[in-house]
Design a protein around this motif. Structure first.
Motif, PDB file in Angstrom:
ATOM      1  N   ARG A  58       0.849  -1.197   0.000  1.00 27.30           N
ATOM      2  CA  ARG A  58       0.000   0.000   0.000  1.00 27.30           C
ATOM      3  C   ARG A  58       0.880   1.240   0.000  1.00 27.30           C
ATOM      4  O   ARG A  58       0.666   2.186  -0.755  1.00 27.30           O
ATOM      5  CB  ARG A  58      -0.939  -0.012   1.205  1.00 27.30           C
ATOM      6  CG  ARG A  58      -1.964   1.120   1.199  1.00 27.30           C
ATOM      7  CD  ARG A  58      -3.104   0.857   2.173  1.00 27.30           C
ATOM      8  NE  ARG A  58      -2.656   0.861   3.549  1.00 27.30           N
ATOM      9  CZ  ARG A  58      -2.927  -0.120   4.424  1.00 27.30           C
ATOM     10  NH1 ARG A  58      -3.644  -1.166   4.072  1.00 27.30           N
ATOM     11  NH2 ARG A  58      -2.480  -0.055   5.662  1.00 27.30           N
ATOM     12  N   ALA A  59       1.927   1.229   0.844  1.00 29.52           N
ATOM     13  CA  ALA A  59       2.823   2.384   0.939  1.00 29.52           C
ATOM     14  C   ALA A  59       3.640   2.589  -0.336  1.00 29.52           C
ATOM     15  O   ALA A  59       4.042   3.711  -0.650  1.00 29.52           O
ATOM     16  CB  ALA A  59       3.751   2.214   2.142  1.00 29.52           C
ATOM     17  N   LEU A  60       3.883   1.509  -1.066  1.00 26.27           N
ATOM     18  CA  LEU A  60       4.723   1.600  -2.264  1.00 26.27           C
ATOM     19  C   LEU A  60       3.940   1.959  -3.523  1.00 26.27           C
ATOM     20  O   LEU A  60       4.538   2.157  -4.584  1.00 26.27           O
ATOM     21  CB  LEU A  60       5.445   0.271  -2.502  1.00 26.27           C
ATOM     22  CG  LEU A  60       6.565  -0.076  -1.526  1.00 26.27           C
ATOM     23  CD1 LEU A  60       7.089  -1.481  -1.812  1.00 26.27           C
ATOM     24  CD2 LEU A  60       7.703   0.927  -1.605  1.00 26.27           C
ATOM     25  N   GLN A  61       2.639   2.047  -3.412  1.00 26.77           N
ATOM     26  CA  GLN A  61       1.830   2.322  -4.601  1.00 26.77           C
ATOM     27  C   GLN A  61       2.254   3.646  -5.216  1.00 26.77           C
ATOM     28  O   GLN A  61       2.350   4.673  -4.539  1.00 26.77           O
ATOM     29  CB  GLN A  61       0.335   2.357  -4.256  1.00 26.77           C
ATOM     30  CG  GLN A  61      -0.240   0.962  -4.101  1.00 26.77           C
ATOM     31  CD  GLN A  61      -1.752   0.961  -3.963  1.00 26.77           C
ATOM     32  OE1 GLN A  61      -2.307   1.788  -3.242  1.00 26.77           O
ATOM     33  NE2 GLN A  61      -2.401   0.045  -4.649  1.00 26.77           N
ATOM     34  N   GLY A  62       2.524   3.590  -6.513  1.00 25.88           N
ATOM     35  CA  GLY A  62       2.952   4.792  -7.217  1.00 25.88           C
ATOM     36  C   GLY A  62       4.440   5.072  -7.105  1.00 25.88           C
ATOM     37  O   GLY A  62       4.979   5.876  -7.855  1.00 25.88           O
ATOM     38  N   ARG A  63       5.113   4.414  -6.158  1.00 24.90           N
ATOM     39  CA  ARG A  63       6.549   4.655  -5.968  1.00 24.90           C
ATOM     40  C   ARG A  63       7.405   3.555  -6.598  1.00 24.90           C
ATOM     41  O   ARG A  63       8.492   3.805  -7.092  1.00 24.90           O
ATOM     42  CB  ARG A  63       6.876   4.704  -4.474  1.00 24.90           C
ATOM     43  CG  ARG A  63       6.403   5.951  -3.779  1.00 24.90           C
ATOM     44  CD  ARG A  63       6.445   5.797  -2.272  1.00 24.90           C
ATOM     45  NE  ARG A  63       7.818   5.695  -1.747  1.00 24.90           N
ATOM     46  CZ  ARG A  63       8.108   5.825  -0.462  1.00 24.90           C
ATOM     47  NH1 ARG A  63       7.149   6.027   0.407  1.00 24.90           N
ATOM     48  NH2 ARG A  63       9.355   5.711  -0.031  1.00 24.90           N
ATOM     49  N   TRP A  85      -3.516  -4.778  -3.365  1.00 24.40           N
ATOM     50  CA  TRP A  85      -2.520  -3.704  -3.402  1.00 24.40           C
ATOM     51  C   TRP A  85      -1.478  -3.886  -4.486  1.00 24.40           C
ATOM     52  O   TRP A  85      -0.604  -3.039  -4.663  1.00 24.40           O
ATOM     53  CB  TRP A  85      -1.821  -3.604  -2.037  1.00 24.40           C
ATOM     54  CG  TRP A  85      -2.811  -3.511  -0.926  1.00 24.40           C
ATOM     55  CD1 TRP A  85      -3.115  -4.486  -0.030  1.00 24.40           C
ATOM     56  CD2 TRP A  85      -3.636  -2.395  -0.607  1.00 24.40           C
ATOM     57  NE1 TRP A  85      -4.092  -4.047   0.831  1.00 24.40           N
ATOM     58  CE2 TRP A  85      -4.432  -2.767   0.498  1.00 24.40           C
ATOM     59  CE3 TRP A  85      -3.791  -1.108  -1.146  1.00 24.40           C
ATOM     60  CZ2 TRP A  85      -5.359  -1.915   1.068  1.00 24.40           C
ATOM     61  CZ3 TRP A  85      -4.720  -0.248  -0.576  1.00 24.40           C
ATOM     62  CH2 TRP A  85      -5.489  -0.653   0.527  1.00 24.40           C
ATOM     63  N   CYS A  86      -1.570  -4.990  -5.223  1.00 21.86           N
ATOM     64  CA  CYS A  86      -0.545  -5.262  -6.217  1.00 21.86           C
ATOM     65  C   CYS A  86      -1.176  -6.103  -7.309  1.00 21.86           C
ATOM     66  O   CYS A  86      -1.862  -7.090  -7.003  1.00 21.86           O
ATOM     67  CB  CYS A  86       0.616  -6.021  -5.556  1.00 21.86           C
ATOM     68  SG  CYS A  86       1.900  -6.543  -6.686  1.00 21.86           S
ATOM     69  N   ASP A  87      -0.960  -5.720  -8.568  1.00 25.36           N
ATOM     70  CA  ASP A  87      -1.646  -6.488  -9.609  1.00 25.36           C
ATOM     71  C   ASP A  87      -0.808  -7.629 -10.181  1.00 25.36           C
ATOM     72  O   ASP A  87      -1.217  -8.297 -11.123  1.00 25.36           O
ATOM     73  CB  ASP A  87      -2.173  -5.565 -10.721  1.00 25.36           C
ATOM     74  CG  ASP A  87      -1.076  -4.693 -11.302  1.00 25.36           C
ATOM     75  OD1 ASP A  87      -1.390  -3.643 -11.880  1.00 25.36           O
ATOM     76  OD2 ASP A  87       0.110  -5.062 -11.169  1.00 25.36           O
ATOM     77  N   GLN A  88       0.353  -7.847  -9.590  1.00 31.61           N
ATOM     78  CA  GLN A  88       1.155  -9.003 -10.026  1.00 31.61           C
ATOM     79  C   GLN A  88       1.447  -9.887  -8.813  1.00 31.61           C
ATOM     80  O   GLN A  88       2.480  -9.767  -8.173  1.00 31.61           O
ATOM     81  CB  GLN A  88       2.465  -8.542 -10.673  1.00 31.61           C
ATOM     82  CG  GLN A  88       2.268  -7.694 -11.914  1.00 31.61           C
ATOM     83  CD  GLN A  88       3.024  -8.270 -13.105  1.00 31.61           C
ATOM     84  OE1 GLN A  88       2.683  -9.316 -13.641  1.00 31.61           O
ATOM     85  NE2 GLN A  88       4.075  -7.580 -13.480  1.00 31.61           N
TER      86      GLN A  88
END
Lengths: 218, 117
Positions: A58-63, A85-88
């Motif tokens: 969640r915290a890494l989204q977009g980063r 939170w992750c599509d892979q």
């Protein structure tokens, strides 16, 4: 002794896990070639591996552009939680296997579009013992302990402590409710691995997450 | 979960030994060397070995396990010794001498009964 036969002792020195290690080496070459930083997350059942990864993703989204492999004996529940939170995300069902092996990781990597990935989390089967000795091809091995497991846990699992590139102590938010002697835990860790970083985290409150992510991104 | 850890090691070892086994003759003994870090229990490993090799061409091969101990070094008095467990006090009074161990898991020899002609 068979009649007319002879007995010969044949010396060898071959690693028992050589077959696994060869596949792990191939995985490592591939991940490095692609510039993907990979982490093998090892911790006891219930230590909070999935919860930590949920908060981290969640915290890494977009980063960052992460991918996740999740090992479990059965159920797709962990994979489903992380897929929010992750599509892979690839779920690896080990059946009765108590640890992930390099071949399973290789096959799971084949199900991901690695071109878009710069960070790989491998959530190993919940187990502090077996996974430590099976190389998967990861760049770093991260050991997750939690406050509820008791302060002696590090002493009981010297292999993980010695082999880890980073140790995390999770559920630090429960500190007021438990009698966890941190001086014992830390002394045991230092005796076994003088230089390994040790970070306190709480997957649920987010405490310590910044330091963990900074370590991932360095 | 007794023996689960040893079971996966026994499986890997059985596959490895079968790769080395000759077309004729019989594998009589298998020797492995295991570092203390691995946390393997030799008796559990032998039991798993028997189960895993049962009904295979290498059934009956005896597993010999050399368990290599921890090496303990006392930073107070400099003494070094070996120990089956990592956390031991030194005779000089230092409560926490430094333990080190290897994680080797090696097949070191096979003993094979060859058949004549």
């Amino acid at each position: 002794m068979p009649e007319g036969g002879r007995t010969t002792r044949v010396p060898l020195v071959e690693r028992v896990l050589e077959a696994n290690d060869e596949i792990a080496a191939d995985n490592r070459v591939e991940l490095e070639r692609r510039g993907i930083f990979s982490v093998d997350l090892i911790g006891a059942p219930g230590s909070g591996k999935t919860a930590l990864l949920e908060s981290t993703l969640r915290a890494l989204q977009g980063r960052r552009r992460p991918a996740v492999l999740v090992g479990d004996l059965a159920t797709r529940r962990d994979g489903d939680r992380l897929a929010r939170w992750c599509d892979q995300v690839v779920q690896i069902s080990t059946g009765q296997g108590c640890h992930l092996e390099a071949g399973q990781v290789r096959d799971a990597l084949g199900q991901i579009d690695l071109d878009g990935v710069d960070l790989l989390f491998i959530e190993n089967v919940g187990n502090l013992i077996c996974p430590v000795g099976f190389d998967l091809g990861q760049a770093a091995k991260v050991g997750l302990f939690s406050l509820t497991e008791g302060a002696d846990k590090a002493a009981k699992h010297p292999y993980l402590v010695q082999a880890a590139d980073l140790l995390l102590l999770n559920k630090i938010d429960l500190w007021p409710h438990l009698s966890f002697d941190r001086s014992i835990f830390e002394a045991d860790v230092r005796l076994l691995n003088p230089r390994v970083p040790l970070l306190d985290v709480s997957a649920t409150t987010g405490q310590g997450l910044d330091a963990w992510i900074a370590w991932l991104e360095r | 979960m007794l023996g689960v850890h040893e079971f996966s090691i026994a499986e890997a070892l059985a596959a490895q030994v079968q790769r080395h086994a000759p077309a004729t003759g019989r594998v009589r003994e298998v020797e492995i060397s295991v570092g203390a870090l691995r946390g393997l229990e030799p008796e559990a490993l032998r039991m798993c070995w028997e189960a895993v090799t049962h009904d295979t061409p290498i059934a009956g091969a005896i597993l010999q396990v050399e368990l290599r101990p921890w090496s303990i070094t006392c930073s107070s008095c400099g003494r070094t010794w070996t120990s089956p467990v990592p956390f031991v006090a030194c005779a000089c009074g230092d409560p926490a001498p430094v333990p080190t161990a290897g994680d080797e898991l090696d097949l070191v020899a096979l003993t094979i009964d060859e058949e004549e002609g």
